[in-house]
Write a protein that holds these residues in place. Sequence first.
Motif, mmCIF file in Angstrom:
data_model
loop_
_atom_site.group_PDB
_atom_site.id
_atom_site.type_symbol
_atom_site.label_atom_id
_atom_site.label_comp_id
_atom_site.label_asym_id
_atom_site.label_seq_id
_atom_site.Cartn_x
_atom_site.Cartn_y
_atom_site.Cartn_z
ATOM 1 N N ASP A 106 0.832 -1.202 0.000
ATOM 2 C CA ASP A 106 0.000 0.000 0.000
ATOM 3 C C ASP A 106 0.866 1.251 0.000
ATOM 4 O O ASP A 106 2.047 1.223 0.359
ATOM 5 C CB ASP A 106 -0.918 0.012 1.225
ATOM 6 N N SER A 107 0.240 2.378 -0.385
ATOM 7 C CA SER A 107 0.961 3.659 -0.444
ATOM 8 C C SER A 107 0.992 4.290 0.945
ATOM 9 O O SER A 107 -0.045 4.436 1.589
ATOM 10 C CB SER A 107 0.272 4.614 -1.426
ATOM 11 N N CYS A 161 3.923 4.262 -3.196
ATOM 12 C CA CYS A 161 3.277 5.555 -3.451
ATOM 13 C C CYS A 161 3.957 6.268 -4.619
ATOM 14 O O CYS A 161 3.294 6.857 -5.478
ATOM 15 C CB CYS A 161 3.318 6.416 -2.190
ATOM 16 N N MET A 189 -8.798 5.635 -4.002
ATOM 17 C CA MET A 189 -7.990 5.056 -2.939
ATOM 18 C C MET A 189 -8.821 4.939 -1.660
ATOM 19 O O MET A 189 -9.730 5.721 -1.413
ATOM 20 C CB MET A 189 -6.757 5.931 -2.633
ATOM 21 N N ASN A 190 -8.473 3.939 -0.852
ATOM 22 C CA ASN A 190 -9.037 3.810 0.499
ATOM 23 C C ASN A 190 -7.968 4.313 1.468
ATOM 24 O O ASN A 190 -6.866 3.772 1.531
ATOM 25 C CB ASN A 190 -9.378 2.341 0.791
ATOM 26 N N LEU A 218 -1.984 5.638 5.249
ATOM 27 C CA LEU A 218 -1.848 4.445 4.409
ATOM 28 C C LEU A 218 -3.019 4.426 3.431
ATOM 29 O O LEU A 218 -4.175 4.525 3.848
ATOM 30 C CB LEU A 218 -1.863 3.174 5.258
ATOM 31 N N ARG A 256 -4.818 2.498 0.012
ATOM 32 C CA ARG A 256 -4.868 1.271 -0.802
ATOM 33 C C ARG A 256 -5.541 1.571 -2.131
ATOM 34 O O ARG A 256 -6.608 2.174 -2.186
ATOM 35 C CB ARG A 256 -5.637 0.191 -0.056
ATOM 36 N N ASP A 257 -4.882 1.162 -3.235
ATOM 37 C CA ASP A 257 -5.425 1.350 -4.576
ATOM 38 C C ASP A 257 -6.691 0.503 -4.713
ATOM 39 O O ASP A 257 -6.669 -0.709 -4.559
ATOM 40 C CB ASP A 257 -4.374 0.909 -5.603
ATOM 41 N N GLU A 267 -5.110 -10.276 -0.400
ATOM 42 C CA GLU A 267 -4.501 -8.958 -0.569
ATOM 43 C C GLU A 267 -4.782 -8.067 0.634
ATOM 44 O O GLU A 267 -3.899 -7.353 1.117
ATOM 45 C CB GLU A 267 -5.042 -8.305 -1.847
ATOM 46 N N LYS A 268 -6.008 -8.121 1.139
ATOM 47 C CA LYS A 268 -6.347 -7.319 2.323
ATOM 48 C C LYS A 268 -5.566 -7.811 3.536
ATOM 49 O O LYS A 268 -5.056 -7.010 4.335
ATOM 50 C CB LYS A 268 -7.849 -7.395 2.603
ATOM 51 N N ALA A 295 -2.008 -6.602 3.339
ATOM 52 C CA ALA A 295 -1.934 -5.158 3.616
ATOM 53 C C ALA A 295 -2.091 -4.888 5.111
ATOM 54 O O ALA A 295 -1.382 -4.055 5.686
ATOM 55 C CB ALA A 295 -3.013 -4.425 2.823
#
Length: 868
Positions: free
Chosen positions: A32-33, A50, A122-123, A142, A144-145, A442-443, A446
């Motif tokens: 994540d960014s 990011c 993004m989230n 943080l 998330r795309d 994926e979650k 992250a």
Amino acid sequence: MKSIADIASKLFTRSRPVVELRFEKIMDYLPDSLIIIDRRGLVTSVNRACRELLGYSREEIIGQSASMFFVRTQNDPLCSAPLDTKDSERYLGRILDELVASGFVNDLEVVFLTKDCRRIPMNFNGVVLRDARGDITGVLGLARDMRQTKKTIRKLDVLKNISLLSLEKITVEKTFERVSDIIKNFMLVERITFYLAEGDTLKSAHASDMAESITLKIGQGVAGYAARVKKSYYTNDASSDPRFFPEVDAASGYTTRRILAVPVIESARLFGVVEALDKKTDFTDEDVSDLEEIVNLAKFVVFDKIKGIKLERSEESYRELVESISDVIYTLDPEGLITYVSPAIRTLLGYAPADVVGRHYSKLLHPDDAAAVARAVEDCLGGKQYPIECRVKTADGGYRWVRTLGKIYHEDGKPAGVRATLSDITDRKAAEEDVRTRLAYEKMLADISAFAVVTSSVDDFFEETLALLGRNLRVSRAYICEHRRDTDTMDNTHEWCAEGVLPQKDTLQGVPASAIPWWMGKMKKNHIINYKNIEDIPSENERNILKAQDVKSILVFPVFVNSEYFGFLGFDDCLVYREWEPRDEDILKTVAQIISWVYERRRMEAARMKLHMQMLQSAKMASVGELAAGLAHEIGNPLQTILGNAELVLLGEKTEEVEAIKNAAIHAKKIIENLMDVSRQHEMKFAETDVNKLLEKTISLYGRQLELGGIKIVRHFSKLPGAVVSSSHLAQVFLNIITNARKAMPSGGALTITTTVCPDCCAVVSFKDTGVGIAPECMKRIFEPFFTTKKEGTGLGLAISYGIIKQHGGEISIHSDGTGKGVEVVIKVPVKGPCPGGGDLRHRPGALKKTAYLSGASDDSEARKEKR
């Protein structure tokens, strides 16, 4: 969320030490960014994810206003409308205002603007950063795309909407039209054309805004080519592609630029082709995958409509149809008995028609689906019609997912039963499950990555991570084992178990590496251990250990810290023989790497803190040593002269005045000796000692004075093994603490002395009084030489006690909740040898709830006087 702010504030509000660089190294491996913004709204740090997402280099981002990247949400998140700077600044301001007001934000939908003007949904999760004084220094976020997630959700909606078309009583043409509209909106294409295969030709059954149908030969044009090779094909420049057939444009009056053709295959037979034309951007391999998945479902909907029409024909035509169609056709009587089934059941389920005719349909269902199917059959007999998805038992005992659509039929004007179709949807169900699993993985990754960055407790991180992995992977056990290099053994340090699974943590302690040579060889060579059946493991020792734990399948990943073997992350399945998927290995390799970073960070933090305390204490001792040497030279000789002359006078005539001179000189000399004790190592004679008896002996020497002062001694002694200590020096420490407790309770009170043994083989002694306590501002200096809160004290007693306990390889800590709330002193000394690594007393039995390892002292010089 407070832990994020605490950790980040410590790291980013001071100069860049080694730990910060390590922190940024972890940041760069986060999927994540991560972005850090100071109180002016300027970007101070971003991670690699990011930078790659935004398309800027580090130098282009650092120092810029974050409003460059945070922009307003628009209807189309991928549009490239011009950026309004003031609007973006106000938009960022609202986000920062919300952060400041609550301290954090969770799951906020924002949009990032990339360097090439793409808007990415993004989230966003963020926390406020504060310095040591509590002032706000910035924000850590943080993000998330959400593009792939949103697309997956949209695709699931598409599949659901297409599936629901079967419920509607609409024509085949209308079905084509509705499916066409759904695909156009999802893929952002201008036109969808459906071709049906008839012999060696393709005939357009539906084409949006096309007046006349078009016929192509198999192999002619892009659609014909896809039909001939039975594989999807696309071109983003139709005019230059040799497979393009320009006569189609001439006949339709349409100009085609981009084409994607997907063949519709049913049981290896060509059913037709779906062609998507002129997407707003170029077609990609991902578009091929998406359209193939949609077409795979849409074909069943169209089949149902066609079959529904044909089922209304005569029985002879009906029989002729169902004998040739690849889907299973069956009929039920009103009682639910199977009266007919087509030969296609052999291909789908492995039965001969005679095997199932005459049986009740429920005998073929998965038990979990029986009730839902029974309601659907009852509704069909009542005149309703709709599809239902369920699992049906195969001839070999397994199950396949099917989609069945039934409708009541009549004979002589009376309801005679249900006619229905059965289509295999196992592959689609597997694909849907794969999508859900991929999103969950994926979650999970992250979440683990974010927790690794912000956690302030390594143990909490491992417990939460193992629980998250265990539940998501649906395993029986998840655990971490650490290799003890000094003893060459393995310890299970953290473990999660599913409900009903027997834990193994306590039994897997101190396992010698020599007992599992095959296993250790794999781990040290950085090889993964992956066995569906542990009987296939080549080493008997390892097999026997795993059998004793009821393990059927196992997956283990080595963990290396700084390129050095540290231990392993393992997963057991005790219920089934599990085939570990490649995606399991991929994600767990990353988790093992994150675990290694967390261990590395813990080592660095511990080493830095230890070095800091050593340097601090060395500096104090050096200053005391210099002072002691000076005093010994400047004051020691005159004192010796005064003492010698006083003793000579007393030989002739003893007077009270001369005796006072002598005693004062002895006291001054003892102070100088105490200073020298603080600054040098004590010569100690270590021997095995009963700490409880040593305490009793010390109390007996001083207990009478406590009783006279109205102080009650409360003992809670546990049975202790022999401790290797210097008895005289440890007794001196005990006496110093008891003396301080007496002075802290001038009006009487209670002194509770507790002894326990902690798991790392150390004896713990706690002294807790009900006295005046220690003010918070004094706690930081409690072990400093010369620091005292008493008018008559010299401030050397606890400094000496600190040095004595450290020479034992132990620890001493002091805690007080403030003035008037008493003091607790906890001492930890080794049992049968040096205490392993010191350790934190806070979680030990009988130790403090809050422990402050400080560098200041109360005075206990009176203890020495009393002892003399």
